[in-house]
Scaffold this motif. Sequence first.
Motif, PDB file in Angstrom:
ATOM      1  N   GLU A   6      -9.165 -14.654  15.916  1.00 59.27           N
ATOM      2  CA  GLU A   6     -10.045 -13.856  16.773  1.00 59.27           C
ATOM      3  C   GLU A   6      -9.907 -12.370  16.451  1.00 59.27           C
ATOM      4  O   GLU A   6      -9.049 -11.955  15.691  1.00 59.27           O
ATOM      5  CB  GLU A   6      -9.742 -14.138  18.244  1.00 59.27           C
ATOM      6  N   ARG A   7     -10.790 -11.582  17.063  1.00 57.25           N
ATOM      7  CA  ARG A   7     -10.827 -10.146  16.796  1.00 57.25           C
ATOM      8  C   ARG A   7     -10.360  -9.358  18.021  1.00 57.25           C
ATOM      9  O   ARG A   7     -10.316  -9.877  19.122  1.00 57.25           O
ATOM     10  CB  ARG A   7     -12.249  -9.724  16.427  1.00 57.25           C
ATOM     11  N   LYS A   8     -10.045  -8.112  17.789  1.00 56.81           N
ATOM     12  CA  LYS A   8      -9.570  -7.235  18.865  1.00 56.81           C
ATOM     13  C   LYS A   8     -10.578  -7.128  20.004  1.00 56.81           C
ATOM     14  O   LYS A   8     -10.214  -6.884  21.151  1.00 56.81           O
ATOM     15  CB  LYS A   8      -9.249  -5.842  18.321  1.00 56.81           C
ATOM     16  N   GLU A   9     -11.857  -7.347  19.700  1.00 59.14           N
ATOM     17  CA  GLU A   9     -12.900  -7.230  20.714  1.00 59.14           C
ATOM     18  C   GLU A   9     -12.876  -8.361  21.741  1.00 59.14           C
ATOM     19  O   GLU A   9     -13.642  -8.316  22.706  1.00 59.14           O
ATOM     20  CB  GLU A   9     -14.280  -7.171  20.030  1.00 59.14           C
ATOM     21  N   MET A  10     -12.008  -9.345  21.555  1.00 62.10           N
ATOM     22  CA  MET A  10     -11.934 -10.426  22.533  1.00 62.10           C
ATOM     23  C   MET A  10     -11.452  -9.917  23.905  1.00 62.10           C
ATOM     24  O   MET A  10     -11.600 -10.610  24.908  1.00 62.10           O
ATOM     25  CB  MET A  10     -11.032 -11.564  22.035  1.00 62.10           C
ATOM     26  N   TYR A  11     -10.890  -8.693  23.948  1.00 60.04           N
ATOM     27  CA  TYR A  11     -10.402  -8.124  25.208  1.00 60.04           C
ATOM     28  C   TYR A  11     -11.431  -7.219  25.895  1.00 60.04           C
ATOM     29  O   TYR A  11     -11.126  -6.598  26.911  1.00 60.04           O
ATOM     30  CB  TYR A  11      -9.118  -7.337  24.958  1.00 60.04           C
ATOM     31  N   GLU A  12     -12.636  -7.157  25.370  1.00 63.32           N
ATOM     32  CA  GLU A  12     -13.632  -6.225  25.909  1.00 63.32           C
ATOM     33  C   GLU A  12     -13.956  -6.488  27.381  1.00 63.32           C
ATOM     34  O   GLU A  12     -13.960  -5.574  28.212  1.00 63.32           O
ATOM     35  CB  GLU A  12     -14.915  -6.302  25.071  1.00 63.32           C
ATOM     36  N   LYS A  13     -14.247  -7.742  27.707  1.00 69.33           N
ATOM     37  CA  LYS A  13     -14.609  -8.064  29.093  1.00 69.33           C
ATOM     38  C   LYS A  13     -13.425  -7.879  30.046  1.00 69.33           C
ATOM     39  O   LYS A  13     -13.599  -7.450  31.186  1.00 69.33           O
ATOM     40  CB  LYS A  13     -15.136  -9.495  29.180  1.00 69.33           C
TER      41      LYS A  13
ATOM     42  N   PHE B 217     -22.520 -11.895  26.338  1.00 66.03           N
ATOM     43  CA  PHE B 217     -21.359 -11.325  25.633  1.00 66.03           C
ATOM     44  C   PHE B 217     -20.726 -12.353  24.703  1.00 66.03           C
ATOM     45  O   PHE B 217     -20.387 -12.052  23.563  1.00 66.03           O
ATOM     46  CB  PHE B 217     -20.322 -10.825  26.633  1.00 66.03           C
ATOM     47  N   PHE B 218     -20.544 -13.603  25.198  1.00 68.90           N
ATOM     48  CA  PHE B 218     -19.944 -14.645  24.373  1.00 68.90           C
ATOM     49  C   PHE B 218     -20.732 -14.848  23.079  1.00 68.90           C
ATOM     50  O   PHE B 218     -20.161 -14.917  21.992  1.00 68.90           O
ATOM     51  CB  PHE B 218     -19.895 -15.974  25.133  1.00 68.90           C
ATOM     52  N   LYS B 219     -22.035 -14.950  23.207  1.00 71.94           N
ATOM     53  CA  LYS B 219     -22.880 -15.201  22.033  1.00 71.94           C
ATOM     54  C   LYS B 219     -22.747 -14.070  21.012  1.00 71.94           C
ATOM     55  O   LYS B 219     -22.599 -14.314  19.814  1.00 71.94           O
ATOM     56  CB  LYS B 219     -24.336 -15.372  22.454  1.00 71.94           C
ATOM     57  N   ASN B 220     -22.796 -12.840  21.500  1.00 66.54           N
ATOM     58  CA  ASN B 220     -22.661 -11.696  20.591  1.00 66.54           C
ATOM     59  C   ASN B 220     -21.286 -11.659  19.938  1.00 66.54           C
ATOM     60  O   ASN B 220     -21.163 -11.362  18.742  1.00 66.54           O
ATOM     61  CB  ASN B 220     -22.911 -10.392  21.348  1.00 66.54           C
ATOM     62  N   TYR B 221     -20.255 -11.961  20.744  1.00 69.12           N
ATOM     63  CA  TYR B 221     -18.895 -11.930  20.197  1.00 69.12           C
ATOM     64  C   TYR B 221     -18.740 -12.965  19.097  1.00 69.12           C
ATOM     65  O   TYR B 221     -18.259 -12.661  17.999  1.00 69.12           O
ATOM     66  CB  TYR B 221     -17.863 -12.175  21.297  1.00 69.12           C
ATOM     67  N   PHE B 222     -19.128 -14.191  19.362  1.00 69.02           N
ATOM     68  CA  PHE B 222     -18.903 -15.268  18.394  1.00 69.02           C
ATOM     69  C   PHE B 222     -19.745 -15.102  17.127  1.00 69.02           C
ATOM     70  O   PHE B 222     -19.284 -15.426  16.031  1.00 69.02           O
ATOM     71  CB  PHE B 222     -19.156 -16.627  19.048  1.00 69.02           C
ATOM     72  N   ILE B 223     -20.968 -14.615  17.264  1.00 68.89           N
ATOM     73  CA  ILE B 223     -21.793 -14.433  16.074  1.00 68.89           C
ATOM     74  C   ILE B 223     -21.192 -13.354  15.179  1.00 68.89           C
ATOM     75  O   ILE B 223     -21.298 -13.412  13.955  1.00 68.89           O
ATOM     76  CB  ILE B 223     -23.263 -14.100  16.440  1.00 68.89           C
ATOM     77  N   ARG B 224     -20.513 -12.381  15.779  1.00 72.47           N
ATOM     78  CA  ARG B 224     -19.888 -11.315  14.993  1.00 72.47           C
ATOM     79  C   ARG B 224     -18.568 -11.754  14.368  1.00 72.47           C
ATOM     80  O   ARG B 224     -17.940 -10.979  13.644  1.00 72.47           O
ATOM     81  CB  ARG B 224     -19.692 -10.075  15.868  1.00 72.47           C
ATOM     82  N   ASN B 225     -18.164 -12.983  14.649  1.00 72.18           N
ATOM     83  CA  ASN B 225     -17.002 -13.537  13.954  1.00 72.18           C
ATOM     84  C   ASN B 225     -17.339 -13.914  12.515  1.00 72.18           C
ATOM     85  O   ASN B 225     -16.452 -14.297  11.756  1.00 72.18           O
ATOM     86  CB  ASN B 225     -16.474 -14.779  14.686  1.00 72.18           C
ATOM     87  N   PHE B 226     -18.620 -13.785  12.164  1.00 75.31           N
ATOM     88  CA  PHE B 226     -19.062 -14.164  10.817  1.00 75.31           C
ATOM     89  C   PHE B 226     -19.658 -12.966  10.087  1.00 75.31           C
ATOM     90  O   PHE B 226     -20.305 -12.110  10.686  1.00 75.31           O
ATOM     91  CB  PHE B 226     -20.105 -15.292  10.892  1.00 75.31           C
ATOM     92  N   THR B 227     -19.395 -12.931   8.788  1.00 72.84           N
ATOM     93  CA  THR B 227     -19.994 -11.923   7.927  1.00 72.84           C
ATOM     94  C   THR B 227     -20.922 -12.620   6.946  1.00 72.84           C
ATOM     95  O   THR B 227     -20.690 -13.774   6.555  1.00 72.84           O
ATOM     96  CB  THR B 227     -18.917 -11.143   7.155  1.00 72.84           C
TER      97      THR B 227
END
Length: 258
Positions: A23-30, A151-161
């Motif tokens: 996971e990424r550091k952004e998982m703590y945003e919410k 938020f979940f959808k945006n977070y998970f889609i950004r897990n991919f490049t």
Amino acid sequence: MQYIIYNEDVSENVFIALPALGERKEMYEKLAERLPNYKIISFDLPGHNGYLPEDVSIRNFTTNLHKQLKELGIKKAHFMGNSIGAWIIQDYYNLYPNDVDSLWLLDGGHFFEAKIATQPIELPITDRLDVITATIETLTKELSNPADSHFFKNYFIRNFTFQDNLYTHHANEGIVNSLAKEIDTTNFCTDTFTIPTFIYISEENYEYDKYKLYVSNFEKKHNLKAIIINNSKHYLPLTNSKDVAELIQKQLNVMNTF
């Protein structure tokens, strides 16, 4: 190091946050949104989100984290970690006990079971965006707070490049497996806690008898009571940020009365 600072204007009450493997550091945003009176500094793990240090070991990460916090002027803070992050913050505490106000173990860090060999972790890669979006849609429906679905959808889609016509997970598969192997072969668990320590367990994992035993042994050894969060998933600060924020605020209020 790669980090993001939430609630930056808060001068005191600092949390250092480490994410789960993959996971990424952004998982703590919410969670940060729901704890507006606390500065939360979240870090990417080695091999994640483009962070590729020469030495990807946990101990090197821990010592670099200490240097980075000193550069940021952070003398002492609360530390929280999800999954592998819960083991890493204990490594930090073991090395720098005077720099830690409290520990918050989020569905991890409560056992050590040496393993010689484990099944390799394979990260997703595909040329089809529809496969990724369909998986994310399914996952989002399973999460506990529908209000956070966008938020979940945006977070998970950004897990991919996207590169060379392929959608690739942001984490480096070799480094992910290296970190997982360290957790399986090195005991990072603290032997004795001398600061306030809290452990939150997901209902998803607590359903397994072996996991219940791990939790029970941890409670007995440290004379602590784990909190099992109802209707929760492993990635607690991401999937159950409302529950986690309420528990943290409640327990910090109790701490501050002493």
